[in-house]
Scaffold this motif. Sequence first.
Motif, PDB file in Angstrom:
ATOM      1  N   UNK A  28       0.951  -1.112  -0.021  1.00  0.00           N
ATOM      2  CA  UNK A  28       0.038  -0.118  -0.088  1.00  0.00           C
ATOM      3  C   UNK A  28       0.770   1.341   0.023  1.00  0.00           C
ATOM      4  N   UNK A  29       1.887   1.287   0.874  1.00  0.00           N
ATOM      5  CA  UNK A  29       2.789   2.236   0.938  1.00  0.00           C
ATOM      6  C   UNK A  29       3.402   2.767  -0.737  1.00  0.00           C
ATOM      7  N   UNK A  30       3.776   1.559  -1.153  1.00  0.00           N
ATOM      8  CA  UNK A  30       4.373   1.680  -2.641  1.00  0.00           C
ATOM      9  C   UNK A  30       3.376   2.522  -3.683  1.00  0.00           C
ATOM     10  N   UNK A  31       1.920   1.975  -3.393  1.00  0.00           N
ATOM     11  CA  UNK A  31       1.288   2.645  -4.440  1.00  0.00           C
ATOM     12  C   UNK A  31       1.071   4.161  -4.066  1.00  0.00           C
ATOM     13  N   UNK A  32       0.971   4.297  -2.658  1.00  0.00           N
ATOM     14  CA  UNK A  32       0.914   5.810  -2.133  1.00  0.00           C
ATOM     15  C   UNK A  32       1.894   6.684  -2.791  1.00  0.00           C
TER      16      UNK A  32
END
Length: 135
Positions: free
Chosen positions: A1-5
């Motif tokens: 999720x952090x990578x997408x953000x």
Amino acid sequence: MFGYFTAVLPHFLAYFGAALLLAAAFLALYIQLTPHREMALIRAGNSAAAIQLTGTFLGFALPVAVVIGNSVSIPDMLLWGAVALVVQLLVFVIIARLLFRGISARIEDGCAASGIFVGGMGLGIGVLQAACMVP
């Protein structure tokens, strides 16, 4: 999720920055177009001017928000945002120069009805624009 953000954050910042530039351009042009000085009137506590400017700004911001959600690129968003800007400027010109020539003076005098009318018309036209800008 952090990578997408972290991957989409630059996209958000680019669109948000472009939208803020459009909003600043709209407010600068709109304030120059109107015969009354909204900011000075608002600072002096004139509710009619505050209502008028707020409604008109929302009438501009709503179609820009819809365009951001549906545009294919920032230039596409800027182009349609410019259309929204021109339409909102025309709304005031039509109201103040064709329908109610004395409305600007009434806003200066603090007539809330005049501020509500101009702001409401701007917001209503903005809603219609937003609907028309969806593919």
